[in-house]
Design a protein around this motif. Structure first.
Motif, PDB file in Angstrom:
ATOM      1  N   LEU A  29      32.876  47.470  35.224  1.00 20.74           N
ATOM      2  CA  LEU A  29      34.191  48.104  35.244  1.00 20.74           C
ATOM      3  C   LEU A  29      34.463  48.789  36.588  1.00 20.74           C
ATOM      4  CD1 LEU A  29      34.280  49.655  31.658  1.00 20.74           C
ATOM      5  CD2 LEU A  29      35.544  47.661  32.476  1.00 20.74           C
ATOM      6  N   LEU A  32      35.130  46.081  39.176  1.00 20.95           N
ATOM      7  CA  LEU A  32      36.470  45.522  39.068  1.00 20.95           C
ATOM      8  C   LEU A  32      37.516  46.485  39.620  1.00 20.95           C
ATOM      9  CD1 LEU A  32      36.228  43.895  35.528  1.00 20.95           C
ATOM     10  CD2 LEU A  32      36.453  42.692  37.712  1.00 20.95           C
ATOM     11  N   GLY A  33      37.363  47.770  39.331  1.00 17.88           N
ATOM     12  CA  GLY A  33      38.302  48.749  39.870  1.00 17.88           C
ATOM     13  C   GLY A  33      38.270  48.803  41.384  1.00 17.88           C
ATOM     14  N   GLN A  36      39.970  45.829  42.910  1.00 15.05           N
ATOM     15  CA  GLN A  36      41.423  45.945  42.879  1.00 15.05           C
ATOM     16  C   GLN A  36      41.931  46.905  43.959  1.00 15.05           C
ATOM     17  OE1 GLN A  36      43.629  44.217  41.365  1.00 15.05           O
ATOM     18  NE2 GLN A  36      42.260  43.001  40.077  1.00 15.05           N
ATOM     19  N   HIS A 212      48.114  45.796  41.903  1.00 17.58           N
ATOM     20  CA  HIS A 212      46.688  46.101  42.017  1.00 17.58           C
ATOM     21  C   HIS A 212      46.372  47.563  41.708  1.00 17.58           C
ATOM     22  CE1 HIS A 212      45.989  42.109  43.509  1.00 17.58           C
ATOM     23  NE2 HIS A 212      46.878  42.280  44.459  1.00 17.58           N
ATOM     24  N   TYR A 215      46.121  47.850  37.996  1.00 20.12           N
ATOM     25  CA  TYR A 215      44.878  47.229  37.554  1.00 20.12           C
ATOM     26  C   TYR A 215      43.671  48.125  37.845  1.00 20.12           C
ATOM     27  CZ  TYR A 215      47.664  42.930  37.229  1.00 20.12           C
ATOM     28  OH  TYR A 215      48.610  41.989  36.918  1.00 20.12           O
ATOM     29  N   ALA A 216      43.660  48.724  39.050  1.00 23.40           N
ATOM     30  CA  ALA A 216      42.547  49.602  39.409  1.00 23.40           C
ATOM     31  C   ALA A 216      42.473  50.795  38.457  1.00 23.40           C
ATOM     32  CB  ALA A 216      42.699  50.080  40.853  1.00 23.40           C
ATOM     33  N   THR A 218      43.525  50.920  35.442  1.00 27.91           N
ATOM     34  CA  THR A 218      43.072  50.430  34.133  1.00 27.91           C
ATOM     35  C   THR A 218      41.554  50.302  34.085  1.00 27.91           C
ATOM     36  OG1 THR A 218      45.145  49.231  33.753  1.00 27.91           O
ATOM     37  CG2 THR A 218      43.202  48.515  32.503  1.00 27.91           C
ATOM     38  N   TRP A 219      40.976  49.647  35.109  1.00 29.36           N
ATOM     39  CA  TRP A 219      39.526  49.441  35.101  1.00 29.36           C
ATOM     40  C   TRP A 219      38.774  50.767  35.212  1.00 29.36           C
ATOM     41  CZ3 TRP A 219      38.472  45.270  32.919  1.00 29.36           C
ATOM     42  CH2 TRP A 219      39.118  44.063  33.208  1.00 29.36           C
ATOM     43  N   TYR A 220      39.241  51.666  36.098  1.00 27.14           N
ATOM     44  CA  TYR A 220      38.577  52.963  36.220  1.00 27.14           C
ATOM     45  C   TYR A 220      38.755  53.785  34.946  1.00 27.14           C
ATOM     46  CZ  TYR A 220      37.701  52.310  41.228  1.00 27.14           C
ATOM     47  OH  TYR A 220      37.240  51.860  42.449  1.00 27.14           O
ATOM     48  N   LEU A 222      38.995  52.579  31.904  1.00 30.26           N
ATOM     49  CA  LEU A 222      38.050  52.050  30.918  1.00 30.26           C
ATOM     50  C   LEU A 222      36.628  52.523  31.212  1.00 30.26           C
ATOM     51  CD1 LEU A 222      39.386  48.394  30.548  1.00 30.26           C
ATOM     52  CD2 LEU A 222      39.510  50.236  28.850  1.00 30.26           C
ATOM     53  N   ALA A 223      36.281  52.620  32.491  1.00 32.80           N
ATOM     54  CA  ALA A 223      34.960  53.125  32.851  1.00 32.80           C
ATOM     55  C   ALA A 223      34.796  54.581  32.419  1.00 32.80           C
ATOM     56  CB  ALA A 223      34.740  52.993  34.361  1.00 32.80           C
TER      57      ALA A 223
END
Length: 242
Positions: A29, A32-33, A36, A212, A215-216, A218-220, A222-223
């Protein structure tokens, strides 16, 4: 019977397997962040470069195009003679309730080279005739590097036998027109017409989809949620009784 003990807030120890799996997912995660974030910077730099190119004063069409990418989005002016008998249609674009395409017409420069010009939109059907100026014309517009274009997975196949194209296949366009076309395409900024209204020039698209940052986040996010759940699980309240 011994009385039940009160809730114990001592940390529970997650199993090794769960800990390793959670750590692996966290790394993915975060990766991915970070990817992005890097994509965001790349996209912003690309948009800024395009804007700087297109805002520069127009220059005469160069004697040689050795680096097509370096000329991408450069504003230029060119002179030559249209080869209307070799024109092609690009895309399927709706405007004002009508379906049409961009008219691609080869322009033979004074030195013999041939430059493909996107003259603008024209409808597939209608009573208004296309304006095809004869003799030498001057065209000002924006150069686009089309040598590396590739179709998307939803893009229809080109139909060169019908003169219908949906993505820039420069090798295919050379075969279809029988001309040694340059690898760049000039998108006319104004109509190159002798008096008619078609085709209609269209502005060059500079902006790009840039999601982006969302998206970043979102991934952070989720982390962060994974870490919170892991901590909550580790310190969950345990009720024991004897």
């Amino acid at each position: 019977m011994t009385p039940a003990r009160s809730a114990d807030r001592r940390p529970a120890r997650p199993g090794l397997l769960l800990s390793l799996a959670s750590f692996a997912v966290l790394i993915v995660l975060l990766g991915l962040g970070t990817w992005q974030v890097r994509r965001l910077q790349w996209k912003e730099d690309l948009i800024a470069h395009r804007a700087a190119q297109i805002e520069a004063a127009p220059v005469a069409f160069p004697d040689a195009i050795e680096d097509p990418q370096g000329w991408d989005f450069r504003r230029v002016s060119a002179r030559g003679r249209f080869l209307h008998e070799r024109e092609q249609a690009m895309g399927a674009i709706a405007r004002a309730g009508a379906i049409g395409a961009y008219l691609l017409t080869p322009l033979q420069l004074d030195d013999g080279r041939v430059l493909l010009v996107d003259r603008g939109w024209r409808p597939d059907k209608g009573d208004a005739p296309l304006d095809r100026p004869a003799g030498e014309v001057a065209v000002e517009g924006v150069l686009r590097d089309r040598g590396a274009d590739r179709p998307g997975w939803m893009t229809p196949d080109n139909r060169p036998e019908r003169g219908a194209w949906y993505w820039y296949d420069m090798a295919g366009l050379r075969r279809a027109t029988g001309l040694d076309l340059l690898p760049v395409v000039l998108e006319a900024s104004a109509p190159v017409n002798a008096g008619g209204s078609l085709p209609r020039a269209h502005p060059t698209q500079v902006e790009l989809p840039n999601n982006h940052l969302q998206y970043a986040i979102t991934w952070y996010g989720l982390a962060a949620a994974l870490v919170a759940v892991f901590i909550a699980f580790g310190f969950r309240r345990r009720e024991t009784s004897s």
